[in-house]
Design a protein around this motif. Sequence first.
Motif, mmCIF file in Angstrom:
data_model
loop_
_atom_site.group_PDB
_atom_site.id
_atom_site.type_symbol
_atom_site.label_atom_id
_atom_site.label_comp_id
_atom_site.label_asym_id
_atom_site.label_seq_id
_atom_site.Cartn_x
_atom_site.Cartn_y
_atom_site.Cartn_z
ATOM 1 N N GLU A 1 -1.017 19.083 1.081
ATOM 2 C CA GLU A 1 -1.656 20.127 1.536
ATOM 3 C C GLU A 1 -0.327 21.114 1.844
ATOM 4 O O GLU A 1 0.065 22.287 0.741
ATOM 5 N N ARG A 2 0.177 20.364 2.915
ATOM 6 C CA ARG A 2 0.663 21.464 3.569
ATOM 7 C C ARG A 2 2.298 21.864 2.503
ATOM 8 O O ARG A 2 2.937 22.928 2.354
ATOM 9 N N TYR A 3 2.981 20.430 2.153
ATOM 10 C CA TYR A 3 3.569 20.064 1.110
ATOM 11 C C TYR A 3 3.802 21.319 -0.068
ATOM 12 O O TYR A 3 4.297 22.361 -0.645
ATOM 13 N N THR A 4 2.467 21.151 -0.538
ATOM 14 C CA THR A 4 1.626 22.587 -2.022
ATOM 15 C C THR A 4 2.205 22.878 -1.579
ATOM 16 O O THR A 4 2.173 24.516 -2.291
ATOM 17 N N VAL B 1 1.098 -1.006 0.055
ATOM 18 C CA VAL B 1 0.085 -0.379 -0.131
ATOM 19 C C VAL B 1 1.004 1.075 -0.273
ATOM 20 O O VAL B 1 0.513 2.309 -0.751
ATOM 21 N N ALA B 2 1.612 1.218 0.835
ATOM 22 C CA ALA B 2 2.702 1.979 0.874
ATOM 23 C C ALA B 2 3.505 2.676 -0.456
ATOM 24 O O ALA B 2 3.973 3.462 -0.233
ATOM 25 N N SER B 3 3.915 1.279 -0.793
ATOM 26 C CA SER B 3 4.407 2.012 -2.281
ATOM 27 C C SER B 3 3.615 2.128 -3.104
ATOM 28 O O SER B 3 4.235 2.924 -3.945
ATOM 29 N N VAL B 4 2.357 1.487 -3.668
ATOM 30 C CA VAL B 4 1.519 2.529 -4.835
ATOM 31 C C VAL B 4 1.487 3.616 -4.202
ATOM 32 O O VAL B 4 1.178 4.959 -5.516
ATOM 33 N N PHE B 5 0.972 4.582 -2.933
ATOM 34 C CA PHE B 5 1.046 6.022 -2.790
ATOM 35 C C PHE B 5 1.834 6.751 -2.738
ATOM 36 O O PHE B 5 1.756 7.072 -3.821
ATOM 37 N N LEU B 6 2.665 5.776 -2.981
ATOM 38 C CA LEU B 6 4.834 6.735 -2.561
ATOM 39 C C LEU B 6 4.622 6.965 -5.119
ATOM 40 O O LEU B 6 4.673 8.425 -5.014
ATOM 41 N N GLU B 7 4.388 5.734 -5.862
ATOM 42 C CA GLU B 7 4.385 5.290 -6.890
ATOM 43 C C GLU B 7 3.576 6.478 -7.780
ATOM 44 O O GLU B 7 3.572 6.907 -8.785
ATOM 45 N N THR B 8 1.843 6.257 -7.090
ATOM 46 C CA THR B 8 1.221 7.236 -8.057
ATOM 47 C C THR B 8 0.792 8.329 -7.027
ATOM 48 O O THR B 8 -0.136 8.608 -7.792
ATOM 49 N N PHE B 9 1.301 8.545 -6.337
ATOM 50 C CA PHE B 9 -0.244 9.665 -5.565
ATOM 51 C C PHE B 9 1.542 10.875 -4.915
ATOM 52 O O PHE B 9 1.037 11.660 -5.770
ATOM 53 N N LEU B 10 2.391 10.338 -4.149
ATOM 54 C CA LEU B 10 3.206 11.282 -3.603
ATOM 55 C C LEU B 10 4.513 11.657 -4.802
ATOM 56 O O LEU B 10 4.399 13.098 -4.675
ATOM 57 N N PHE B 11 4.851 11.300 -5.603
ATOM 58 C CA PHE B 11 5.410 11.851 -6.817
ATOM 59 C C PHE B 11 4.589 12.944 -7.166
ATOM 60 O O PHE B 11 5.185 13.865 -8.134
ATOM 61 N N TYR B 12 3.698 13.292 -7.139
ATOM 62 C CA TYR B 12 2.601 14.082 -7.959
ATOM 63 C C TYR B 12 2.875 15.181 -8.162
ATOM 64 O O TYR B 12 2.982 15.811 -9.256
ATOM 65 N N PHE C 1 -5.123 18.213 -9.523
ATOM 66 C CA PHE C 1 -3.497 17.056 -9.957
ATOM 67 C C PHE C 1 -4.036 16.458 -8.385
ATOM 68 O O PHE C 1 -3.443 14.901 -8.725
ATOM 69 N N LEU C 2 -3.054 16.449 -6.846
ATOM 70 C CA LEU C 2 -2.655 15.242 -6.320
ATOM 71 C C LEU C 2 -4.524 14.400 -6.021
ATOM 72 O O LEU C 2 -3.705 13.326 -5.948
ATOM 73 N N ARG C 3 -5.470 15.417 -5.716
ATOM 74 C CA ARG C 3 -6.472 14.430 -5.689
ATOM 75 C C ARG C 3 -6.643 12.697 -6.742
ATOM 76 O O ARG C 3 -7.266 12.022 -6.178
ATOM 77 N N TYR C 4 -7.016 13.787 -7.386
ATOM 78 C CA TYR C 4 -7.260 12.455 -8.938
ATOM 79 C C TYR C 4 -5.887 11.301 -8.507
ATOM 80 O O TYR C 4 -6.906 10.510 -8.868
ATOM 81 N N ASN C 5 -4.595 11.971 -8.587
ATOM 82 C CA ASN C 5 -3.534 11.280 -8.843
ATOM 83 C C ASN C 5 -4.156 9.874 -7.511
ATOM 84 O O ASN C 5 -3.616 8.746 -7.413
ATOM 85 N N ALA C 6 -4.648 10.655 -6.143
ATOM 86 C CA ALA C 6 -4.957 9.840 -4.942
ATOM 87 C C ALA C 6 -5.337 8.181 -5.360
ATOM 88 O O ALA C 6 -5.464 7.509 -4.949
ATOM 89 N N PHE D 1 3.141 18.189 -11.533
ATOM 90 C CA PHE D 1 2.741 18.561 -11.463
ATOM 91 C C PHE D 1 3.715 19.994 -12.212
ATOM 92 O O PHE D 1 3.424 20.600 -13.558
ATOM 93 N N THR D 2 4.837 20.754 -11.989
ATOM 94 C CA THR D 2 5.772 21.576 -12.513
ATOM 95 C C THR D 2 6.147 21.481 -13.746
ATOM 96 O O THR D 2 6.456 22.007 -15.001
ATOM 97 N N PRO D 3 7.224 20.281 -13.818
ATOM 98 C CA PRO D 3 7.749 20.295 -15.606
ATOM 99 C C PRO D 3 6.458 19.697 -16.760
ATOM 100 O O PRO D 3 6.211 20.231 -17.487
ATOM 101 N N LEU D 4 5.278 19.190 -15.590
ATOM 102 C CA LEU D 4 4.523 19.144 -17.254
ATOM 103 C C LEU D 4 3.399 20.126 -17.548
ATOM 104 O O LEU D 4 3.465 20.727 -18.471
#
Length: 317
Positions: free
Chosen positions: A233-236, A151-162, A252-257, A166-169
């Motif tokens: 959210e705080r990081y953003t 679970v932690a790995s999927v959250f990192l790969e698919t959510f926390l990176f995003y 964008f974060l909620r979409y990827n979450a 966002f910036t380069p995209l």
Amino acid sequence: MNDYYKAINWNAIEDMIDKSTWEKLTEQFWLDTRIPLSNDLDDWRHLPENEKDLVGKVFGGLTLLDTVQSETGMDSLRADARTQHEEAVLNNIQFMESVHAKSYSSIFSTLNTKTEIDEIFDWVSENEVLQYKAQRVNGIYRDGTPLEKKVASVFLETFLFYSGFFTPLYYLGNNKLSNVAEIIKLIIRDESVHGTYIGYKFQLGFNELSDEEQENLKNWAYELLFELYENEERYTDDLYGEIGWDEEVKTFLRYNANKALMNLGFEPLFPDNASDVNPIVMNGLSTGTSNHDFFSQVGNGYLLGQVESMADEDYDF
């Protein structure tokens, strides 16, 4: 008693998803050294100072998360591999996470001075919100159950990176820093496979649990996701508040979450969908590269051929 070693036999596959994932990952192999980052220097010179600062911090944060994934994450998952072939796939993923982390250093060495690079890495070490998410995920890798680790790995790969992607995209959609963005698109292409594969392995184990165990684990996963989202959210706000992109990044974060939850076989948590995300960013999120032949810019010694974009059906488990 003599030790017994079992040789891996790729002609006797227990789970065909292991084989198809291995083939997809090796098909997609790339290295940062073959992308002409220096071609972005003119764009870089014309960026405002606050945006340059943002780019440095974004990539510093991504470097930290990829480091966690390469140094701790895959080791923790490999200990619970169901098949030898799964272990081989995780070895591949671990190597590519190291390639991702190194790629950000290639970006730094192209765009930043040594002093600026040192300041970026100092910021990474000292930013409490960034360190919190790295330590939270790493703690699960260290002390969690096999399924909690996935679970932690999927959250990192698919959510926390995003929050960083966002910036380069966004710049890519505005015809800036296109070679930097190509690296990010290649990383996203890898992460789309990593997240779906590990999510699939999670679902295999989850389906073996009792109804009560499933409910408890699902509740734990949703609570973890919401905890990480509040921190994100705080990081953003920290990264994007001054520039004014913070609310778009949160969407964008909620979409990827939601995507991360779907990789685990769970229902989405947030109401946001693709139509709510900035269309410029969504267009860049396509896992194909804008120019499949960009490798030819560095000569004929590194011809990978065309690599198909990841399609949803490729990993519709």
